[in-house]
Design a protein around this motif. Structure first.
Motif, mmCIF file in Angstrom:
data_model
loop_
_atom_site.group_PDB
_atom_site.id
_atom_site.type_symbol
_atom_site.label_atom_id
_atom_site.label_comp_id
_atom_site.label_asym_id
_atom_site.label_seq_id
_atom_site.Cartn_x
_atom_site.Cartn_y
_atom_site.Cartn_z
ATOM 1 N N PHE A 35 0.825 -1.205 0.000
ATOM 2 C CA PHE A 35 0.000 0.000 0.000
ATOM 3 C C PHE A 35 0.861 1.257 0.000
ATOM 4 O O PHE A 35 1.983 1.258 0.499
ATOM 5 C CB PHE A 35 -0.927 0.008 1.223
ATOM 6 N N GLN A 36 0.288 2.319 -0.550
ATOM 7 C CA GLN A 36 1.016 3.583 -0.635
ATOM 8 C C GLN A 36 1.366 4.075 0.764
ATOM 9 O O GLN A 36 0.519 4.136 1.644
ATOM 10 C CB GLN A 36 0.187 4.636 -1.371
ATOM 11 N N GLY A 37 2.658 4.384 0.956
ATOM 12 C CA GLY A 37 3.131 4.916 2.223
ATOM 13 C C GLY A 37 3.470 3.875 3.274
ATOM 14 O O GLY A 37 4.057 4.194 4.293
ATOM 15 N N GLU A 38 3.120 2.606 3.044
ATOM 16 C CA GLU A 38 3.391 1.550 4.017
ATOM 17 C C GLU A 38 4.507 0.645 3.511
ATOM 18 O O GLU A 38 4.572 0.318 2.333
ATOM 19 C CB GLU A 38 2.138 0.702 4.254
ATOM 20 N N SER A 39 5.368 0.199 4.425
ATOM 21 C CA SER A 39 6.435 -0.727 4.066
ATOM 22 C C SER A 39 5.924 -2.156 4.180
ATOM 23 O O SER A 39 5.273 -2.505 5.156
ATOM 24 C CB SER A 39 7.628 -0.537 5.003
#
Length: 134
Positions: A35-39
């Protein structure tokens, strides 16, 4: 006499019957959603969708002349801490692996969700479909 014809017909059809091929097919697997922004940790590497730079894919329910594509910034951090940021264009054909180390290969298979003419996609809803293979 009817039995003779029935046996003859069955024999003819069985002569054309063929056993199915037992070829083994390797099925690719979507291993994770990044997901965008998550590692997202994936077997020896961390993948993060930094940002969707462009999304010009033709929305569902619309007739387009060009299918369009999406351009994303992806960050990969190896177990050793090496950080790589790549810009990847999706939709223009096969994408080269974004990470190769030893026997591990990480590929981006797509960007989701797919645009719709009925709603706008929030930045936090975007995610990469990631495939891992050895």
């Amino acid at each position: 006499m009817k039995t003779y014809y029935l046996v003859a017909i069955l024999f003819l059809f069985s002569a054309f019957a063929k056993a199915q091929d037992s070829t083994t097919v390797e099925v690719p697997r979507i291993y994770a959603k990044a997901f965008q922004g998550e590692s997202t940790y994936i077997e020896g590497a961390t993948v993060r969708l930094v940002k969707v730079l462009e999304d010009s894919r033709c929305p569902k329910g619309v007739d387009c002349i060009w299918a369009g594509n999406a351009k994303v910034a992806v960050e990969i951090i190896s177990e050793s801490g090496k950080k790589i940021t790549k810009e990847i264009t999706l939709g223009g054909g096969p994408v080269a692996p974004i990470y190769l180390q030893d026997d591990l290969k990480v590929l981006i298979k797509g960007l989701a969700p797919y645009p719709s003419s009925l709603s706008k996609i929030k930045a936090s809803d975007y995610y990469l479909q990631v495939e891992v293979s050895n």
